[in-house]
Design a protein around this motif. Sequence first.
Motif, PDB file in Angstrom:
ATOM      1  N   THR A  70      -4.154   3.871   9.687  1.00 32.21           N
ATOM      2  CA  THR A  70      -2.967   4.483  10.286  1.00 32.21           C
ATOM      3  C   THR A  70      -3.132   4.579  11.799  1.00 32.21           C
ATOM      4  O   THR A  70      -4.238   4.760  12.307  1.00 32.21           O
ATOM      5  CB  THR A  70      -2.705   5.883   9.702  1.00 32.21           C
ATOM      6  N   THR A 126       1.893   7.869  15.309  1.00 29.17           N
ATOM      7  CA  THR A 126       2.779   8.624  14.415  1.00 29.17           C
ATOM      8  C   THR A 126       3.443   7.716  13.380  1.00 29.17           C
ATOM      9  O   THR A 126       4.356   8.136  12.675  1.00 29.17           O
ATOM     10  CB  THR A 126       3.891   9.323  15.239  1.00 29.17           C
ATOM     11  N   LYS A 146       4.453   5.692  10.105  1.00 30.07           N
ATOM     12  CA  LYS A 146       4.371   5.922   8.663  1.00 30.07           C
ATOM     13  C   LYS A 146       4.501   4.573   7.961  1.00 30.07           C
ATOM     14  O   LYS A 146       5.024   3.611   8.526  1.00 30.07           O
ATOM     15  CB  LYS A 146       5.458   6.891   8.202  1.00 30.07           C
ATOM     16  N   TYR A 147       4.051   4.535   6.710  1.00 29.13           N
ATOM     17  CA  TYR A 147       3.892   3.243   6.027  1.00 29.13           C
ATOM     18  C   TYR A 147       4.436   3.296   4.602  1.00 29.13           C
ATOM     19  O   TYR A 147       4.427   4.337   3.957  1.00 29.13           O
ATOM     20  CB  TYR A 147       2.403   2.862   5.973  1.00 29.13           C
ATOM     21  N   THR A 207       3.831   5.602  -0.673  1.00 29.80           N
ATOM     22  CA  THR A 207       4.065   6.090   0.689  1.00 29.80           C
ATOM     23  C   THR A 207       2.795   6.649   1.318  1.00 29.80           C
ATOM     24  O   THR A 207       2.815   7.097   2.460  1.00 29.80           O
ATOM     25  CB  THR A 207       5.165   7.176   0.696  1.00 29.80           C
ATOM     26  N   ASP A 208       1.701   6.642   0.575  1.00 26.98           N
ATOM     27  CA  ASP A 208       0.411   7.023   1.150  1.00 26.98           C
ATOM     28  C   ASP A 208      -0.228   5.793   1.782  1.00 26.98           C
ATOM     29  O   ASP A 208       0.046   4.671   1.372  1.00 26.98           O
ATOM     30  CB  ASP A 208      -0.521   7.562   0.053  1.00 26.98           C
ATOM     31  N   GLU A 212       5.595  -0.966   8.218  1.00 25.69           N
ATOM     32  CA  GLU A 212       5.347   0.138   9.148  1.00 25.69           C
ATOM     33  C   GLU A 212       6.688   0.615   9.696  1.00 25.69           C
ATOM     34  O   GLU A 212       7.662  -0.153   9.760  1.00 25.69           O
ATOM     35  CB  GLU A 212       4.415  -0.377  10.258  1.00 25.69           C
ATOM     36  N   SER A 213       6.763   1.874  10.091  1.00 23.58           N
ATOM     37  CA  SER A 213       8.047   2.497  10.417  1.00 23.58           C
ATOM     38  C   SER A 213       8.734   1.924  11.657  1.00 23.58           C
ATOM     39  O   SER A 213       9.893   2.240  11.921  1.00 23.58           O
ATOM     40  CB  SER A 213       7.858   4.013  10.561  1.00 23.58           C
TER      41      SER A 213
END
Length: 367
Positions: free
Chosen positions: A281, A284, A286-287, A303-304, A324-325
């Motif tokens: 990660t 900031t 999220k994945y 989502t982890d 990735e976000s």
Amino acid sequence: MPSSIHRVLACVAVVLCACAVAGPGISGQAPPTGGSMRWYKGNTHTHTLNSDGDSTPDDVVRWYREHGYQFLVLTDHNFLTSVDGLNALHGADERFLVVRGEEVTSRAGDKPIHVNGLDVQRRVDPATGSSVREVLQGAVDGIRGASGVPHINHPNFGWAISGQELQEVRNNRLFEIFNGHPQVNNEGGGGVPGLEEVWDRILGSGTLLYGIAVDDAHHFKQPGNPLASGPGRGWVVVRAARLEARALLEALESGNFYASTGVVLDDVAATSAALTVRVKTEGTSKYRIRFIGRGGQVLHEATDPVATYTFTGDEGYVRAKVLESNGRTAWVQPVRVARKTALATAGLWTAVAAMGIFVVARRQRRA
Ligand SMILES: [Zn+2]
Ligand SMILES: [Zn+2]
């Protein structure tokens, strides 16, 4: 006779275990590691002034050396750029390596057919032929004949190579699932499928192809211009025993790598039972980790940053994609999953023996 039956069953059991995930695959299926396998980031598609790039080989290599890559393949159009002097200048044991290569650039009518030859021992002439299939196969064969490893470039560039044509190529294991050039139509359009859809169709048909991401960089003097084909957009991270051309290429052709446009993975592990993906990660971000099977079906989405998918045995193949976000992506290579059978049922001795012979025969034909 009980003893011969036991011998047959023992053989069958071994064969079936080996079939659960076919091919060398990712982690666990790779050659013995002895704990010494390492990840190496590299780009396998780059141009210089020796074809239509805008910079000298020295400047191009310097860019990758200074941006955290461990290897670079120089692939000028129909030209074999020498790498000896570049390695003398920029190469360093286990830190950086320049690999020789060529983009074998041919045409089939008005269709551009481009196939990269990695670590070719001599320059390969453009292929000729009367169809896309013929030219594509000719280029792959030419590269193999020069002891190189082929990868098929940007299939949707010039809308040149259909999914069916890609599927029918022999002696090729790699194609570009992502190419950073702004005019190669990775996503498809106008009724032509994008490359992920093509990949799933091919994998679903039983043909194993691995997807690589590349820059296809030409322009090093226009940083920030999205219309230029700049560097740093797509790459592979290869797990190999050492930073040496043949070790890297063997790992690529074994699917022992992931492709990325910005997502970093800590680990990928495939066993006969499951596929695990571990994302490194950053900031900031999220994945989402998607496990994908036949027809592009999403088998599971997590989502982890660490996720495991346990095979049911019916998938045919399973691959993973990390989203990735901010739009960056990683593609984890597919592993084949054998069909679930009733073979574990203790009473079906005859069925077990018959299926074992069938499996042995199939595997011998493939070899
Ligand atoms: Zn090209
Ligand atoms: Zn190119």
